[in-house]
Scaffold this active site. Sequence first.
Site, PDB file in Angstrom:
ATOM      1  CG  ASP A   1      -1.763   1.352   1.320  1.00  0.00           C
ATOM      2  OD1 ASP A   1      -2.589   1.579   0.408  1.00  0.00           O
ATOM      3  OD2 ASP A   1      -1.810   1.947   2.412  1.00  0.00           O
TER       4      ASP A   1
ATOM      5  CG  ASP B   1      -0.512   2.731   6.853  1.00  0.00           C
ATOM      6  OD1 ASP B   1      -1.407   2.540   6.320  1.00  0.00           O
ATOM      7  OD2 ASP B   1      -0.006   3.961   7.392  1.00  0.00           O
TER       8      ASP B   1
ATOM      9  CG  ASP C   1      -4.034  -0.818   3.979  1.00  0.00           C
ATOM     10  OD1 ASP C   1      -4.392  -0.847   2.623  1.00  0.00           O
ATOM     11  OD2 ASP C   1      -3.385  -0.276   4.458  1.00  0.00           O
TER      12      ASP C   1
END
Length: 702
Positions: free
Chosen positions: A393, A591, A595
């Site tokens: 990400d 994080d 996600d």
Amino acid sequence: MKKDEMHTAHETHEEMKMTHNMDDHSMEDHNHSMHDHSHGHAMEGMDHSMHMGNFKKKFWLSLILAIPIIFLSPMMGVDLPFQFTFPGSDWVVLVLASILFFYGGQPFLSGAKMELQQKAPAMMTLISMGITVAYVYSLYAFVVNHISPHQHTMDFFWELATLIVIMLLGHWLEMNAISNAGDALDKMAALLPDTVRKLSAAGEEVEIPMNEVKEQDHLIVRSGDKIPADGKILSGSTSVDESMVTGESKMVMKQKGDTVIGGAINGSGTLEIEVTGVGESGYLSKVMQLVQQAQSDKSKLESLSDKVARWLFYIALAVGLGSFVLWLIVTGDLSMAFERMVTVFIIACPHALGLAIPLVIARSTSIAARHGLLIKNRNAMEQTENLRYVLLDKTGTLTEGKFTVSGLELFNNTYDKTEVLKYIGALEAGANHPLALGIMNYLESQQIAPYKAESLQSLSGIGLVGTVNSKQVKIINEKEVSRLSLHVEENRKEKYLQQGNTLSYLIIEDELIALLALGDKIKPQAKAFITELKKQEIIPVMLTGDNRTAATAVAEYLGIDEFYSELLPENKEEKIKEYLSKNEKVMMVGDGINDAPSLARATIGVAIGAGTDVAIDSADVVLADSDPMDIIRFLDLAKQTRRKMVQNLWWGAGYNIFAIPLAAGILAPIGFILNPAVGAVLMSLSTIIVASNAMTLRVKGE
């Protein structure tokens, strides 16, 4: 998000509550419910024996009992040069051997009872078989020799004494090895001070015990003091050493408004902090819980070692009984046949095998914790073998996640820039994602007070909507602008996109009002991280909700060939599924809450920067720091851990390929016979080698 902002984000982590009792070096005084550093499945067959007696004490007392036996009784019926007898010495040997059998052999006998009750005979059963058969047969020999002195029957008191002493020594050394493997937890437990300085309502400093500290208390932390609890700085500035807690070796600058971690060391300044986390809600406590949880879980290789140990028991039993029958038929000597059987039982004890994997795991998770790598799922270590893809990400992983306003474009003259920012601030004031923090920090720096929003709602993967000044106001992303067919001149946004900025759009009463550009700085370690992944033949793939132009700019700079832009949270999970459908192992690094589905879906989920509650719950590995290079350190540690596991499996079980046939007497035709005492030495030596090999585990740079 900043690492230190994340440390207090997970206040209630119910699934990590303790299930074990506390040991002598627990943190009761610090209001931590830390259990004893359980050695988990490693000691399934002997945990109870640790509670029944101290191996060190048993070893020394057993050695005292064994020394007279060694001097007064023959070895395998052969008198050694240092041995002697006197009238009644055989009675002395009998009494001492009986005490030694019941006292020194007690942990093994109790362990065997438990294993048999669980219908899982293993190492303790084998040891108990060896010492019980040796003792019972020696009693028989003693009686026969006294009833019929002319018919001498060889006893095994010498072998019984040496076997018990050697096995106790081996267990004692193994206990020390296990204790050393968890030394990081002990050091963490000692990080918090015994007393703290609390600021009373009257503004006076009062010294109180650590266990009386509560959330929202105001504490004074002076230069050089240990920070007693997670907290927010109310006044003062300093540099903080968080290395023991997070693994970050450099001093971290802190000032008013920043958060600090309990257990860190204050530098040169004096701080007043408001406690935000203490006891089980504190970051340090959660680190210890994660490590202990990982150490008590069972890995796949450990499950394999359990099966091997069980099969080894049955093989040893069959070979031992078979060799007894064969030697009895061939020689007609009951003592010789019995000696072969006992030797097989002794040398096949799978104690080293039982410790082979758990010792490495205990050592590995402790090392990981010292370096800010919190292993929640043991299998994550083993899953790194043949890892093919690492999906990342972008925000917070490859970039700092610290957005700053880099531009504002107005599309009509109804509102000026200040008013536009007040509307934007109204919606973002209650949000805690990186974009919102960047916007609110900018408004604060410009001394702009936002309007108040009502009926605020989050639009998943789109933005925010609410009512401000009786008007419907939205903040949406680039993808939603395209879906709504709202026209934006390319030259008004292109300059921002080329710089990798993220664009947000303000909609008031369905009318496009303004464009807000926010820039996110790429982490300085990100490029080296991507390069290192490629060196290891692992393909990095970037996932982001940003537009393609912004994503391309970041990907090209970092050298990432595969990337996907304009993704919603569910799109990220779909990408994980796509790669998994190719029968490839996939690591996902993220994080945030968005996600979480992807972290749970991936072969290995890694939450970076401590993340949120949901991200931590979904991840297999939690990185306390926000440094992507920690992923490389994790991969390196996992590789070395697996290598040590395989080595220990061979040390713990492989040697039996040669040892059991030797114990059965396969080389007797050429004059080589292995006696029980040597078998005990070999068995203990294998466990010591396994323990020592586990303790040599290191990570690069240690």
